[in-house]
Design a protein around this motif. Structure first.
Motif, PDB file in Angstrom:
ATOM      1  N   PRO A  62       0.806  -1.229   0.000  1.00  0.00           N
ATOM      2  CA  PRO A  62       0.000   0.000   0.000  1.00  0.00           C
ATOM      3  C   PRO A  62       0.834   1.272   0.000  1.00  0.00           C
ATOM      4  CG  PRO A  62      -0.121  -1.123   2.137  1.00  0.00           C
ATOM      5  CD  PRO A  62       0.545  -2.064   1.199  1.00  0.00           C
ATOM      6  N   ILE A  63       1.994   1.254   0.684  1.00  0.00           N
ATOM      7  CA  ILE A  63       2.864   2.435   0.693  1.00  0.00           C
ATOM      8  C   ILE A  63       3.368   2.721  -0.725  1.00  0.00           C
ATOM      9  CG2 ILE A  63       5.023   3.416   1.548  1.00  0.00           C
ATOM     10  CD1 ILE A  63       2.930   3.276   3.689  1.00  0.00           C
ATOM     11  N   GLY A  64       3.834   1.688  -1.398  1.00  0.00           N
ATOM     12  CA  GLY A  64       4.330   1.873  -2.760  1.00  0.00           C
ATOM     13  C   GLY A  64       3.249   2.241  -3.753  1.00  0.00           C
ATOM     14  N   ASN A  65       1.986   1.911  -3.426  1.00  0.00           N
ATOM     15  CA  ASN A  65       0.881   2.232  -4.321  1.00  0.00           C
ATOM     16  C   ASN A  65       0.379   3.659  -4.177  1.00  0.00           C
ATOM     17  OD1 ASN A  65       0.300  -0.016  -6.002  1.00  0.00           O
ATOM     18  ND2 ASN A  65      -0.512  -1.129  -4.263  1.00  0.00           N
ATOM     19  N   ILE A  66       0.880   4.374  -3.176  1.00  0.00           N
ATOM     20  CA  ILE A  66       0.415   5.752  -2.960  1.00  0.00           C
ATOM     21  C   ILE A  66       0.607   6.623  -4.209  1.00  0.00           C
ATOM     22  CG2 ILE A  66       0.920   7.886  -1.688  1.00  0.00           C
ATOM     23  CD1 ILE A  66       1.220   6.233   0.833  1.00  0.00           C
ATOM     24  N   SER A  96      -4.532  -1.844   3.616  1.00  0.00           N
ATOM     25  CA  SER A  96      -4.370  -1.143   2.334  1.00  0.00           C
ATOM     26  C   SER A  96      -5.373  -0.009   2.206  1.00  0.00           C
ATOM     27  CB  SER A  96      -4.544  -2.134   1.174  1.00  0.00           C
ATOM     28  OG  SER A  96      -3.533  -3.115   1.178  1.00  0.00           O
ATOM     29  N   ALA A  97      -6.626  -0.278   2.564  1.00  0.00           N
ATOM     30  CA  ALA A  97      -7.668   0.749   2.464  1.00  0.00           C
ATOM     31  C   ALA A  97      -7.351   1.942   3.356  1.00  0.00           C
ATOM     32  CB  ALA A  97      -9.023   0.149   2.824  1.00  0.00           C
ATOM     33  N   VAL A  98      -6.940   1.678   4.602  1.00  0.00           N
ATOM     34  CA  VAL A  98      -6.638   2.759   5.539  1.00  0.00           C
ATOM     35  C   VAL A  98      -5.453   3.594   5.043  1.00  0.00           C
ATOM     36  CG1 VAL A  98      -5.796   3.281   7.864  1.00  0.00           C
ATOM     37  CG2 VAL A  98      -7.588   1.577   7.542  1.00  0.00           C
ATOM     38  N   VAL A  99      -4.382   2.920   4.610  1.00  0.00           N
ATOM     39  CA  VAL A  99      -3.190   3.633   4.140  1.00  0.00           C
ATOM     40  C   VAL A  99      -3.508   4.485   2.918  1.00  0.00           C
ATOM     41  CG1 VAL A  99      -0.913   3.330   3.079  1.00  0.00           C
ATOM     42  CG2 VAL A  99      -1.532   1.999   5.092  1.00  0.00           C
ATOM     43  N   LEU A 100      -4.249   3.929   1.960  1.00  0.00           N
ATOM     44  CA  LEU A 100      -4.515   4.651   0.720  1.00  0.00           C
ATOM     45  C   LEU A 100      -5.505   5.795   0.916  1.00  0.00           C
ATOM     46  CD1 LEU A 100      -4.594   1.559  -1.663  1.00  0.00           C
ATOM     47  CD2 LEU A 100      -2.838   3.346  -1.551  1.00  0.00           C
ATOM     48  N   VAL A 101      -6.481   5.602   1.791  1.00  0.00           N
ATOM     49  CA  VAL A 101      -7.418   6.693   2.071  1.00  0.00           C
ATOM     50  C   VAL A 101      -6.704   7.849   2.769  1.00  0.00           C
ATOM     51  CG1 VAL A 101      -9.415   7.359   3.466  1.00  0.00           C
ATOM     52  CG2 VAL A 101      -9.504   5.277   2.085  1.00  0.00           C
ATOM     53  N   LEU A 102      -5.739   7.505   3.629  1.00  0.00           N
ATOM     54  CA  LEU A 102      -4.995   8.525   4.377  1.00  0.00           C
ATOM     55  C   LEU A 102      -3.686   8.902   3.692  1.00  0.00           C
ATOM     56  CD1 LEU A 102      -5.445   7.153   8.005  1.00  0.00           C
ATOM     57  CD2 LEU A 102      -6.799   8.913   6.857  1.00  0.00           C
ATOM     58  N   ALA A 103      -3.540   8.537   2.419  1.00  0.00           N
ATOM     59  CA  ALA A 103      -2.263   8.719   1.719  1.00  0.00           C
ATOM     60  C   ALA A 103      -1.790  10.166   1.736  1.00  0.00           C
ATOM     61  CB  ALA A 103      -2.387   8.224   0.280  1.00  0.00           C
ATOM     62  N   GLU A 104      -2.676  11.100   1.439  1.00  0.00           N
ATOM     63  CA  GLU A 104      -2.269  12.503   1.398  1.00  0.00           C
ATOM     64  C   GLU A 104      -1.798  12.993   2.762  1.00  0.00           C
ATOM     65  OE1 GLU A 104      -5.346  14.873  -0.280  1.00  0.00           O
ATOM     66  OE2 GLU A 104      -5.405  13.772  -2.174  1.00  0.00           O
ATOM     67  N   ILE A 118      -0.570  11.072   5.145  1.00  0.00           N
ATOM     68  CA  ILE A 118       0.698  10.384   5.442  1.00  0.00           C
ATOM     69  C   ILE A 118       1.859  11.110   4.775  1.00  0.00           C
ATOM     70  CG2 ILE A 118       2.021   8.273   5.047  1.00  0.00           C
ATOM     71  CD1 ILE A 118      -0.602   6.716   5.355  1.00  0.00           C
ATOM     72  N   GLN A 119       1.667  11.501   3.527  1.00  0.00           N
ATOM     73  CA  GLN A 119       2.731  12.199   2.818  1.00  0.00           C
ATOM     74  C   GLN A 119       3.030  13.560   3.452  1.00  0.00           C
ATOM     75  OE1 GLN A 119       1.138  11.861  -1.289  1.00  0.00           O
ATOM     76  NE2 GLN A 119       3.087  10.901  -1.800  1.00  0.00           N
ATOM     77  N   ARG A 120       1.985  14.268   3.900  1.00  0.00           N
ATOM     78  CA  ARG A 120       2.190  15.585   4.509  1.00  0.00           C
ATOM     79  C   ARG A 120       2.903  15.468   5.863  1.00  0.00           C
ATOM     80  NH1 ARG A 120      -3.189  16.876   2.892  1.00  0.00           N
ATOM     81  NH2 ARG A 120      -3.882  16.516   5.043  1.00  0.00           N
ATOM     82  N   VAL A 121       2.481  14.488   6.677  1.00  0.00           N
ATOM     83  CA  VAL A 121       3.039  14.354   8.033  1.00  0.00           C
ATOM     84  C   VAL A 121       4.423  13.732   8.012  1.00  0.00           C
ATOM     85  CG1 VAL A 121       2.733  13.230  10.270  1.00  0.00           C
ATOM     86  CG2 VAL A 121       0.761  14.246   9.110  1.00  0.00           C
ATOM     87  N   ALA A 122       4.568  12.620   7.298  1.00  0.00           N
ATOM     88  CA  ALA A 122       5.830  11.872   7.313  1.00  0.00           C
ATOM     89  C   ALA A 122       6.848  12.433   6.331  1.00  0.00           C
ATOM     90  CB  ALA A 122       5.564  10.400   7.009  1.00  0.00           C
ATOM     91  N   GLY A 123       6.360  12.993   5.236  1.00  0.00           N
ATOM     92  CA  GLY A 123       7.282  13.486   4.225  1.00  0.00           C
ATOM     93  C   GLY A 123       7.605  12.417   3.195  1.00  0.00           C
ATOM     94  N   ASP A 124       7.985  12.868   2.014  1.00  0.00           N
ATOM     95  CA  ASP A 124       8.263  11.936   0.916  1.00  0.00           C
ATOM     96  C   ASP A 124       9.461  11.041   1.204  1.00  0.00           C
ATOM     97  OD1 ASP A 124       6.134  12.895  -0.541  1.00  0.00           O
ATOM     98  OD2 ASP A 124       7.334  14.373  -1.642  1.00  0.00           O
ATOM     99  N   ARG A 125      10.462  11.593   1.902  1.00  0.00           N
ATOM    100  CA  ARG A 125      11.669  10.796   2.168  1.00  0.00           C
ATOM    101  C   ARG A 125      11.354   9.610   3.074  1.00  0.00           C
ATOM    102  NH1 ARG A 125      16.770  14.987   3.060  1.00  0.00           N
ATOM    103  NH2 ARG A 125      16.748  15.862   0.958  1.00  0.00           N
ATOM    104  N   PHE A 126      10.516   9.831   4.076  1.00  0.00           N
ATOM    105  CA  PHE A 126      10.157   8.738   4.977  1.00  0.00           C
ATOM    106  C   PHE A 126       9.377   7.661   4.222  1.00  0.00           C
ATOM    107  CE2 PHE A 126       7.072   6.695   7.786  1.00  0.00           C
ATOM    108  CZ  PHE A 126       7.921   6.150   8.743  1.00  0.00           C
ATOM    109  N   VAL A 127       8.459   8.081   3.349  1.00  0.00           N
ATOM    110  CA  VAL A 127       7.670   7.124   2.571  1.00  0.00           C
ATOM    111  C   VAL A 127       8.578   6.288   1.679  1.00  0.00           C
ATOM    112  CG1 VAL A 127       5.917   6.893   0.773  1.00  0.00           C
ATOM    113  CG2 VAL A 127       5.573   8.522   2.637  1.00  0.00           C
ATOM    114  N   VAL A 128       9.553   6.938   1.028  1.00  0.00           N
ATOM    115  CA  VAL A 128      10.495   6.212   0.156  1.00  0.00           C
ATOM    116  C   VAL A 128      11.352   5.257   0.972  1.00  0.00           C
ATOM    117  CG1 VAL A 128      12.512   6.488  -1.343  1.00  0.00           C
ATOM    118  CG2 VAL A 128      10.540   8.011  -1.615  1.00  0.00           C
TER     119      VAL A 128
END
Length: 202
Positions: free
Chosen positions: A18-22, A149-157, A159-169
């Motif tokens: 799910p993280i990679g599918n963001i 997967s549903a929770v991560v993808l619904v909260l994707a935006e 997650i990206q704002r809070v954690a940052g792109d580097r953390f997601v990568v």
């Protein structure tokens, strides 16, 4: 390789990724109204869940019809997982993106192959073929996976704002490293079983 409920759940989460599918979901949904996006994501997750669940019930018959053995599925599944893991660790350049979907996507590319890709289908077939008597455990593991997967993808935006792109990568690559180890273990066990069968036949 004998899987438990926990290890099967972790494996399915790693594979559905799910993280990679963001980024894939973000690109496919950029022409969809923001208030509509969560419902589209939930619908696509449900479609992927139904497809994977169907494979859990028809998996044995599919293997018989295609004249495939559990051993070939295990080795082939390991190869597919290894390739998926390499893509997680070494993603394609940013300029290489999927097709620009206009309007609201349906089934492709989000449910298939985003969530229910070849590696996920091969994994559920492998789980059921190795321990068909534990089918309810695998269904429960799939339910947990699709929920995550549903929770991560619904909260994707968020997650990206809070954690940052580097953390997601970084998290994506860590998951890829774990999946590399899982895929190699799967292939080694398959090759070992094949060698034992050859030795017994001579």
């Amino acid at each position: 390789m004998n899987y438990t409920f926990v290890s099967a759940t972790i494996l399915l989460i790693l594979i559905t990724d799910p993280i990679g599918n963001i980024p894939i979901f973000a690109n496919a949904l950029k022409h969809v109204a923001p208030q509509r996006r969560p419902w589209v994501i939930l619908r696509e997750v449900l479609i992927a869940f139904v497809l994977l669940l169907t494979f859990m019930f028809v998996g044995d018959g599919f293997l018989r019809v295609m004249n495939l053995s559990e051993l070939s599925l295990q080795i082939g599944g390991g190869v597919i997982l290894f390739l998926i893991a390499l893509r997680m660790i070494f993603p394609p350049p940013p300029g290489i993106e999927g097709p620009d979907t206009r309007g609201e996507p349906l089934i492709v590319p989000l449910a298939i192959p985003g969530l229910a890709g070849p590696s996920a289908l091969a994994t559920v077939l492998l789980l059921v073929s190795q321990a068909p008597e534990r089918r309810m455990e695998w269904i429960a593991a799939l339910c947990v996976t699709m929920t995550v997967s549903a929770v991560v993808l619904v909260l994707a935006e968020r997650i990206q704002r809070v954690a940052g792109d580097r953390f997601v990568v970084a998290l994506e690559r860590l998951m890829g490293l774990v999946l590399v180890a899982v895929s190699i273990e799967m292939m080694l066990r398959g090759i070992k079983t094949f060698a034992q069968q050859l030795a017994a036949g001579t």
